[in-house]
Design an enzyme around this catalytic site. Structure first.
Site, PDB file in Angstrom:
ATOM      1  N   THR A 169      -6.449   0.265  10.479  1.00 37.96           N
ATOM      2  CA  THR A 169      -6.656   1.712  10.468  1.00 37.96           C
ATOM      3  C   THR A 169      -7.775   2.117  11.430  1.00 37.96           C
ATOM      4  O   THR A 169      -8.044   3.303  11.585  1.00 37.96           O
ATOM      5  CB  THR A 169      -7.010   2.186   9.040  1.00 37.96           C
ATOM      6  OG1 THR A 169      -8.187   1.480   8.625  1.00 37.96           O
ATOM      7  CG2 THR A 169      -5.882   1.916   8.067  1.00 37.96           C
ATOM      8  N   ARG A 185       8.600   7.567  -6.485  1.00 32.93           N
ATOM      9  CA  ARG A 185       9.512   7.967  -5.414  1.00 32.93           C
ATOM     10  C   ARG A 185      10.978   7.606  -5.677  1.00 32.93           C
ATOM     11  O   ARG A 185      11.733   7.383  -4.741  1.00 32.93           O
ATOM     12  CB  ARG A 185       9.044   7.365  -4.089  1.00 32.93           C
ATOM     13  CG  ARG A 185       7.719   7.957  -3.667  1.00 32.93           C
ATOM     14  CD  ARG A 185       7.280   7.486  -2.314  1.00 32.93           C
ATOM     15  NE  ARG A 185       6.512   8.523  -1.652  1.00 32.93           N
ATOM     16  CZ  ARG A 185       6.958   9.262  -0.636  1.00 32.93           C
ATOM     17  NH1 ARG A 185       8.157   9.077  -0.144  1.00 32.93           N
ATOM     18  NH2 ARG A 185       6.213  10.196  -0.126  1.00 32.93           N
ATOM     19  N   GLY A 239       0.820  -1.213   0.000  1.00 29.93           N
ATOM     20  CA  GLY A 239       0.000   0.000   0.000  1.00 29.93           C
ATOM     21  C   GLY A 239       0.850   1.257   0.000  1.00 29.93           C
ATOM     22  O   GLY A 239       2.082   1.203   0.154  1.00 29.93           O
ATOM     23  N   ASN A 246      -9.987   3.045   4.686  1.00 29.19           N
ATOM     24  CA  ASN A 246      -8.632   2.687   5.135  1.00 29.19           C
ATOM     25  C   ASN A 246      -7.617   3.226   4.124  1.00 29.19           C
ATOM     26  O   ASN A 246      -6.466   3.476   4.463  1.00 29.19           O
ATOM     27  CB  ASN A 246      -8.475   1.165   5.320  1.00 29.19           C
ATOM     28  CG  ASN A 246      -8.978   0.350   4.139  1.00 29.19           C
ATOM     29  OD1 ASN A 246      -9.605   0.866   3.230  1.00 29.19           O
ATOM     30  ND2 ASN A 246      -8.699  -0.939   4.158  1.00 29.19           N
ATOM     31  N   LYS A 285      -1.495   9.495  -7.131  1.00 32.25           N
ATOM     32  CA  LYS A 285      -0.825  10.359  -8.116  1.00 32.25           C
ATOM     33  C   LYS A 285      -0.991   9.781  -9.528  1.00 32.25           C
ATOM     34  O   LYS A 285      -1.290  10.515 -10.478  1.00 32.25           O
ATOM     35  CB  LYS A 285       0.672  10.497  -7.801  1.00 32.25           C
ATOM     36  CG  LYS A 285       1.379  11.103  -8.999  1.00 32.25           C
ATOM     37  CD  LYS A 285       2.817  11.401  -8.914  1.00 32.25           C
ATOM     38  CE  LYS A 285       3.299  11.759 -10.329  1.00 32.25           C
ATOM     39  NZ  LYS A 285       4.632  12.310 -10.393  1.00 32.25           N
ATOM     40  N   GLY A 306      -5.777   5.884   1.683  1.00 27.64           N
ATOM     41  CA  GLY A 306      -5.491   7.321   1.677  1.00 27.64           C
ATOM     42  C   GLY A 306      -4.666   7.578   0.432  1.00 27.64           C
ATOM     43  O   GLY A 306      -3.502   7.202   0.362  1.00 27.64           O
ATOM     44  N   HIS A 307      -5.286   8.148  -0.583  1.00 29.77           N
ATOM     45  CA  HIS A 307      -4.617   8.353  -1.876  1.00 29.77           C
ATOM     46  C   HIS A 307      -4.328   9.836  -2.048  1.00 29.77           C
ATOM     47  O   HIS A 307      -5.251  10.646  -2.197  1.00 29.77           O
ATOM     48  CB  HIS A 307      -5.500   7.825  -3.018  1.00 29.77           C
ATOM     49  CG  HIS A 307      -5.702   6.341  -2.947  1.00 29.77           C
ATOM     50  ND1 HIS A 307      -6.437   5.642  -3.857  1.00 29.77           N
ATOM     51  CD2 HIS A 307      -5.227   5.425  -2.065  1.00 29.77           C
ATOM     52  CE1 HIS A 307      -6.419   4.359  -3.540  1.00 29.77           C
ATOM     53  NE2 HIS A 307      -5.700   4.193  -2.451  1.00 29.77           N
ATOM     54  N   THR A 308      -3.049  10.177  -2.030  1.00 27.26           N
ATOM     55  CA  THR A 308      -2.671  11.584  -2.095  1.00 27.26           C
ATOM     56  C   THR A 308      -2.632  12.057  -3.535  1.00 27.26           C
ATOM     57  O   THR A 308      -2.038  11.402  -4.396  1.00 27.26           O
ATOM     58  CB  THR A 308      -1.283  11.796  -1.456  1.00 27.26           C
ATOM     59  OG1 THR A 308      -1.276  11.129  -0.195  1.00 27.26           O
ATOM     60  CG2 THR A 308      -0.963  13.269  -1.281  1.00 27.26           C
TER      61      THR A 308
HETATM   62  P1  GDP Z   1      -1.413   5.663  -2.367  1.00 29.12           P
HETATM   63  O1  GDP Z   1      -2.172   5.228  -1.173  1.00 29.12           O
HETATM   64  O2  GDP Z   1      -0.858   4.511  -3.146  1.00 29.12           O
HETATM   65  O3  GDP Z   1      -2.181   6.601  -3.255  1.00 29.12           O
HETATM   66  O4  GDP Z   1      -0.144   6.479  -1.832  1.00 29.12           O
HETATM   67  P2  GDP Z   1      -0.146   7.585  -0.647  1.00 29.12           P
HETATM   68  O5  GDP Z   1      -0.786   8.807  -1.155  1.00 29.12           O
HETATM   69  O6  GDP Z   1      -0.673   6.989   0.609  1.00 29.12           O
HETATM   70  O7  GDP Z   1       1.402   7.779  -0.423  1.00 29.12           O
HETATM   71  C1  GDP Z   1       2.250   8.164  -1.461  1.00 29.12           C
HETATM   72  C2  GDP Z   1       2.950   9.455  -1.081  1.00 29.12           C
HETATM   73  O8  GDP Z   1       3.984   9.691  -1.983  1.00 29.12           O
HETATM   74  C3  GDP Z   1       2.073  10.684  -1.143  1.00 29.12           C
HETATM   75  O9  GDP Z   1       2.494  11.592  -0.162  1.00 29.12           O
HETATM   76  C4  GDP Z   1       2.367  11.240  -2.549  1.00 29.12           C
HETATM   77  O10 GDP Z   1       2.119  12.633  -2.634  1.00 29.12           O
HETATM   78  C5  GDP Z   1       3.811  10.939  -2.661  1.00 29.12           C
HETATM   79  N1  GDP Z   1       4.367  10.683  -3.998  1.00 29.12           N
HETATM   80  C6  GDP Z   1       3.828  10.015  -5.042  1.00 29.12           C
HETATM   81  N2  GDP Z   1       4.751   9.866  -6.028  1.00 29.12           N
HETATM   82  C7  GDP Z   1       5.874  10.440  -5.573  1.00 29.12           C
HETATM   83  C8  GDP Z   1       7.199  10.591  -6.108  1.00 29.12           C
HETATM   84  O11 GDP Z   1       7.512  10.127  -7.184  1.00 29.12           O
HETATM   85  N3  GDP Z   1       8.107  11.250  -5.336  1.00 29.12           N
HETATM   86  C9  GDP Z   1       7.801  11.745  -4.113  1.00 29.12           C
HETATM   87  N4  GDP Z   1       8.757  12.363  -3.434  1.00 29.12           N
HETATM   88  N5  GDP Z   1       6.588  11.617  -3.587  1.00 29.12           N
HETATM   89  C10 GDP Z   1       5.642  10.974  -4.291  1.00 29.12           C
HETATM   90  P1  IMO Z   2      -3.774   2.701   0.406  1.00 34.60           P
HETATM   91  O1  IMO Z   2      -4.939   2.482  -0.538  1.00 34.60           O
HETATM   92  C1  IMO Z   2      -1.221   1.022   3.532  1.00 34.60           C
HETATM   93  C2  IMO Z   2      -3.115  -1.790   6.327  1.00 34.60           C
HETATM   94  C3  IMO Z   2      -3.250  -1.305   7.765  1.00 34.60           C
HETATM   95  C4  IMO Z   2      -3.135  -2.635   8.493  1.00 34.60           C
HETATM   96  C5  IMO Z   2      -3.857  -3.601   7.558  1.00 34.60           C
HETATM   97  C6  IMO Z   2      -5.293  -3.869   7.955  1.00 34.60           C
HETATM   98  O2  IMO Z   2      -3.638   4.093   0.894  1.00 34.60           O
HETATM   99  O3  IMO Z   2      -2.534   2.124  -0.166  1.00 34.60           O
HETATM  100  P2  IMO Z   2      -7.523  -2.412   7.785  1.00 34.60           P
HETATM  101  O4  IMO Z   2      -7.877  -1.098   8.397  1.00 34.60           O
HETATM  102  O5  IMO Z   2      -7.575  -2.452   6.301  1.00 34.60           O
HETATM  103  O6  IMO Z   2      -8.273  -3.556   8.399  1.00 34.60           O
HETATM  104  O7  IMO Z   2      -5.978  -2.634   8.217  1.00 34.60           O
HETATM  105  O8  IMO Z   2      -3.828  -3.002   6.279  1.00 34.60           O
HETATM  106  N1  IMO Z   2      -3.690  -0.881   5.311  1.00 34.60           N
HETATM  107  C7  IMO Z   2      -2.971  -0.087   4.518  1.00 34.60           C
HETATM  108  N2  IMO Z   2      -1.640   0.154   4.481  1.00 34.60           N
HETATM  109  N3  IMO Z   2      -2.045   1.621   2.635  1.00 34.60           N
HETATM  110  C8  IMO Z   2      -3.367   1.369   2.650  1.00 34.60           C
HETATM  111  O9  IMO Z   2      -4.207   1.853   1.714  1.00 34.60           O
HETATM  112  C9  IMO Z   2      -3.896   0.516   3.646  1.00 34.60           C
HETATM  113  N4  IMO Z   2      -5.130   0.093   3.953  1.00 34.60           N
HETATM  114  C10 IMO Z   2      -4.983  -0.761   4.963  1.00 34.60           C
HETATM  115  O10 IMO Z   2      -2.217  -0.426   8.114  1.00 34.60           O
HETATM  116  O11 IMO Z   2      -1.788  -3.040   8.539  1.00 34.60           O
HETATM  117 MG    MG Z   3      -2.180   5.542   0.916  1.00 38.13          MG
END
Ligand code: GDP
Ligand code: IMO
Ligand code: MG
Length: 427
Positions: A128, A330, A12, A38, A18, A40-42
């Protein structure tokens, strides 16, 4: 016009948000098909910075219809908050639709998630705390309440009476907690139903029509493959499948219709919550990745566990998802390292493993076998073409392609949309 899936290849937080935001510019439909809030997509774009939990990351594209599919569990409080936040930033919500078949996260699910976690003691999963596991449990136990149920007040009253009676017995007799008052839950959810009614649709038919018209459909996964209840690090997993196959069940996309599957991978590995993570670095290198990368969860703010790229988990998930390409994110976070390691196998009890063993005890004993590659020690954030990357960074990308067994289509070198290298043309 293709159907493209975007899924997380690790544990995850790979950067799915992005990548989906970027690709959604050309999409006609963007659909979530698993998980709940659960996730969180930034997304960082001209509207601002957002952590989306339920609403597809395609919502910023003026042409895309965005669907929360039947495979997503919905907490209406969280959804309404997200709708309000996006509206306040000028984002059009007229293109958002929610499946009438999507199950709801009820207040008792959130309570049970926390009570069950507490009862696990040192074996806590580190969920979460959003009620995800209990909501999916009730779906399969046939005790769920669905989005469409809220639209018929009388039928909902009967259903809730039966289900809440059962849940209150569990809360009071198993956990010694307080029961939830029927009237309060009923009136609150009737109100949610009224507020959300205009969004509710048979979303599978929206997809079917788009497919008939040969439209561009983007399928947005949540979580990552190693959190899959079957193929992940069970029981330290989530409760719905993050794999591409889940889009068929969680959005109603026929398996024969998915053209491309893009696996999103970080250039290293992170994990939030409990469970084995063979490449975890509990030393200054792990701390350095966390601080360089601000590796703190988008949903819970928890520090993420950090380590080198786990090629064993990554190649396993590439196979399970039938990846056609990788979106590598990243890469810029590794800019300062003199030398970088890639895990190419695990070793435990004198044996070598090229796939994650299913036994948790064995996986917990696995030590990574590393291949060392030189770092580049130059900033990569300004690169817009593969040739702009330092030679050692190019080599690193080629190493990952070999280890994962899949070509890299996209390289991300920063959180913003423009910090992206398209290595190969996407359809
Ligand atoms: P997701 O759950 O897969 O959508 O990912 P998250 O949003 O939880 O975490 C990814 C993090 O990396 C976020 O803070 C993004 O803004 C950031 N991010 C995505 N791509 C890049 C990258 O290529 N470089 C950096 N430095 N940050 C990135
Ligand atoms: P995105 O979509 C990272 C993890 C939790 C925990 C396990 C079970 O942002 O990539 P839950 O609340 O689903 O029962 O928790 O799964 N987990 C994630 N870890 N990114 C996520 O989502 C996650 N969604 C759940 O931290 O270990
Ligand atoms: Mg996330």
């Amino acid at each position: 016009m293709p159907v493209v899936g975007v899924i997380g290849g690790q544990w995850g937080d790979e950067g799915k948000g992005k990548i989906v935001d970027l690709l959604a510019e050309r999409a006609d439909v963007v659909a979530r098909f698993s998980g709940g809030n659960n996730a969180g997509h930034t997304v960082i774009n001209q509207f601002g910075k957002f952590a989306l939990h339920l609403i597809p990351s395609g919502i910023f594209s003026p042409r895309a219809v965005c669907l929360i599919g039947n495979g997503v569990v919905i907490d209406p409080t969280a959804l309404l908050q997200e709708i309000a936040d996006l509206k306040a930033h000028g984002v059009d919500m007229g293109r958002l639709f929610i499946s009438n078949r999507a199950h709801l996260i009820m207040p008792y699910h959130i309570l049970l998630d926390r009570l069950e976690e507490a009862s696990r003691g040192s074996g806590a999963i580190g969920t979460t705390g959003r009620g995800i596991g209990p909501a999916f449990t009730d779906k399969t136990a046939r005790l769920g309440i669905r989005m469409g149920d809220l639209l018929d007040k009388e039928a909902f009253r009967e259903r809730l009476r039966f289900v809440l009676d059962h849940k209150n017995k569990v809360l009071t007799r198993v956990f010694g907690a307080e029961p939830l008052p029927f009237d309060q839950v009923y009136s609150q959810f009737v109100e949610y139903g009224q507020t959300l009614a205009g969004f509710v649709r048979e979303t599978e038919m929206v997809i079917a029509e788009a497919l008939d018209k040969k439209r561009w459909v983007l399928l947005e996964g949540a979580q990552g493959a190693m959190l899959d209840p079957d193929f992940g690090t069970y029981p330290y997993v989530t409760s719905s499948s993050p794999l591409m196959g889940q889009a068929c069940l969680g959005a109603g996309v026929p398996p024969t219709k998915i053209d491309r599957v893009l696996g999103v991978y970080k250039a290293y590995t992170t994990r939030v919550g409990g469970g084995p993570m063979p490449t975890e670095l509990t030393n200054e290198i792990g701390d350095c990745i966390r601080e360089n990368g601000h590796e703190y969860g988008a949903t819970t703010g928890r520090p993420r566990r950090c380590g080198w790229f786990d090629g064993v988990a990554a190649s396993y998930s590439a196979r399970l998802n039938g990846l056609t390409g990788i979106a590598l994110t990243r890469l810029d976070i590794l800019d300062t390292f003199e030398s970088i390691s890639v895990c190419i196998a695990y070793r435990a009890n004198g044996a070598t493993y090229h796939r994650p063993p299913s036994s948790l005890a064995l996986l917990a004993r696995c030590e990574p076998v590393y291949e060392e590659v030189p770092g580049w020690r130059q900033p990569t954030g300004q690169a817009r073409d593969f040739k702009d990357l330092p030679k050692a960074a190019q080599e690193y990308v080629r190493t990952l392609e070999r280890v994962v067994g899949c070509p890299v289509d996209i390289i991300s070198v920063g959180a913003e949309r423009e910090r992206t290298i398209f290595v190969s043309e996407l359809p």
